[in-house]
Design a protein around this motif. Structure first.
Motif, short mmCIF file in Angstrom:
data_model
loop_
_atom_site.label_atom_id
_atom_site.label_comp_id
_atom_site.label_asym_id
_atom_site.label_seq_id
_atom_site.Cartn_x
_atom_site.Cartn_y
_atom_site.Cartn_z
N LYS A 30 0.84 -1.20 0.00
CA LYS A 30 0.00 0.00 0.00
C LYS A 30 0.87 1.25 0.00
N CYS A 31 1.92 1.24 0.82
CA CYS A 31 2.80 2.41 0.90
C CYS A 31 3.55 2.64 -0.41
N LEU A 32 3.95 1.57 -1.07
CA LEU A 32 4.62 1.72 -2.36
C LEU A 32 3.68 2.32 -3.40
N ALA A 33 2.41 1.92 -3.36
CA ALA A 33 1.42 2.50 -4.27
C ALA A 33 1.23 3.99 -3.98
N LEU A 34 1.22 4.34 -2.69
CA LEU A 34 1.09 5.75 -2.32
C LEU A 34 2.33 6.55 -2.70
N LEU A 35 3.50 5.92 -2.62
CA LEU A 35 4.73 6.57 -3.05
C LEU A 35 4.68 6.85 -4.55
N ASP A 36 4.20 5.88 -5.31
CA ASP A 36 4.05 6.09 -6.75
C ASP A 36 3.08 7.23 -7.04
N SER A 37 2.01 7.31 -6.27
CA SER A 37 1.03 8.39 -6.44
C SER A 37 1.66 9.75 -6.15
N LEU A 38 2.48 9.81 -5.11
CA LEU A 38 3.16 11.06 -4.78
C LEU A 38 4.15 11.43 -5.88
N ARG A 39 4.88 10.46 -6.39
CA ARG A 39 5.83 10.73 -7.48
C ARG A 39 5.11 11.26 -8.72
N GLU A 40 3.95 10.70 -9.03
CA GLU A 40 3.18 11.18 -10.18
C GLU A 40 2.76 12.64 -9.97
N CYS A 41 2.30 12.96 -8.77
CA CYS A 41 1.89 14.33 -8.46
C CYS A 41 3.08 15.28 -8.60
N ILE A 42 4.22 14.87 -8.07
CA ILE A 42 5.43 15.70 -8.14
C ILE A 42 5.82 15.95 -9.59
N ALA A 43 5.74 14.92 -10.42
CA ALA A 43 6.08 15.06 -11.83
C ALA A 43 5.10 15.98 -12.55
N GLN A 44 3.80 15.82 -12.26
CA GLN A 44 2.78 16.63 -12.91
C GLN A 44 2.90 18.11 -12.53
N LYS A 45 3.18 18.36 -11.26
CA LYS A 45 3.25 19.74 -10.76
C LYS A 45 4.65 20.34 -10.89
N LYS A 46 5.60 19.53 -11.35
CA LYS A 46 6.99 19.95 -11.55
C LYS A 46 7.61 20.50 -10.26
N VAL A 47 7.40 19.76 -9.18
CA VAL A 47 7.95 20.14 -7.88
C VAL A 47 9.44 19.84 -7.88
N LYS A 48 10.24 20.80 -7.42
CA LYS A 48 11.68 20.59 -7.37
C LYS A 48 12.15 20.30 -5.95
N LYS A 49 11.47 20.86 -4.95
CA LYS A 49 11.91 20.69 -3.57
C LYS A 49 10.75 20.94 -2.62
N PHE A 50 10.70 20.18 -1.54
CA PHE A 50 9.71 20.38 -0.49
C PHE A 50 10.40 21.00 0.72
N SER A 51 9.64 21.73 1.51
CA SER A 51 10.15 22.22 2.79
C SER A 51 8.98 22.27 3.77
N LEU A 52 9.31 22.18 5.05
CA LEU A 52 8.29 22.23 6.09
C LEU A 52 8.22 23.64 6.65
N ALA A 53 7.01 24.14 6.79
CA ALA A 53 6.82 25.45 7.40
C ALA A 53 6.94 25.30 8.90
N GLU A 54 7.64 26.22 9.53
CA GLU A 54 7.77 26.19 10.98
C GLU A 54 6.69 27.06 11.59
N PRO A 55 5.93 26.51 12.53
CA PRO A 55 4.90 27.31 13.19
C PRO A 55 5.54 28.47 13.93
N SER A 56 4.95 29.65 13.83
CA SER A 56 5.53 30.84 14.46
C SER A 56 5.49 30.77 15.97
N SER A 57 4.57 29.99 16.54
CA SER A 57 4.46 29.92 17.99
C SER A 57 5.34 28.82 18.60
#
Length: 70
Positions: A30-57
């Protein structure tokens, strides 16, 4: 009229993959299928890098915890 905050690109796919990885029992197929789904989304949206937003509080809360040592 409600205002909504837009979700980051591929947020749903990333969240589903993280929750799958944290799940017990771990379902590798199941996780491998979800990884494939994420990779497809990344390719479609042309994502180059992810980052996490830090909560201000979060930073002040952590600093105050460190200052109040018993």
């Amino acid at each position: 009229m409600e205002t909504t905050t837009p979700q980051p690109v591929c947020a749903q796919e990333a969240l589903e993959l993280l929750n799958c990885a944290a799940g017990s029992p771990y379902d590798r197929d199941k996780c491998l299928a979800l990884l494939d789904s994420l990779r497809e989304c990344i390719a479609q949206k042309k994502v180059k890098k992810f980052s996490l937003a830090e909560p201000s509080s979060a930073a002040p809360a952590e600093a105050s915890k460190g200052e109040s040592k018993p």
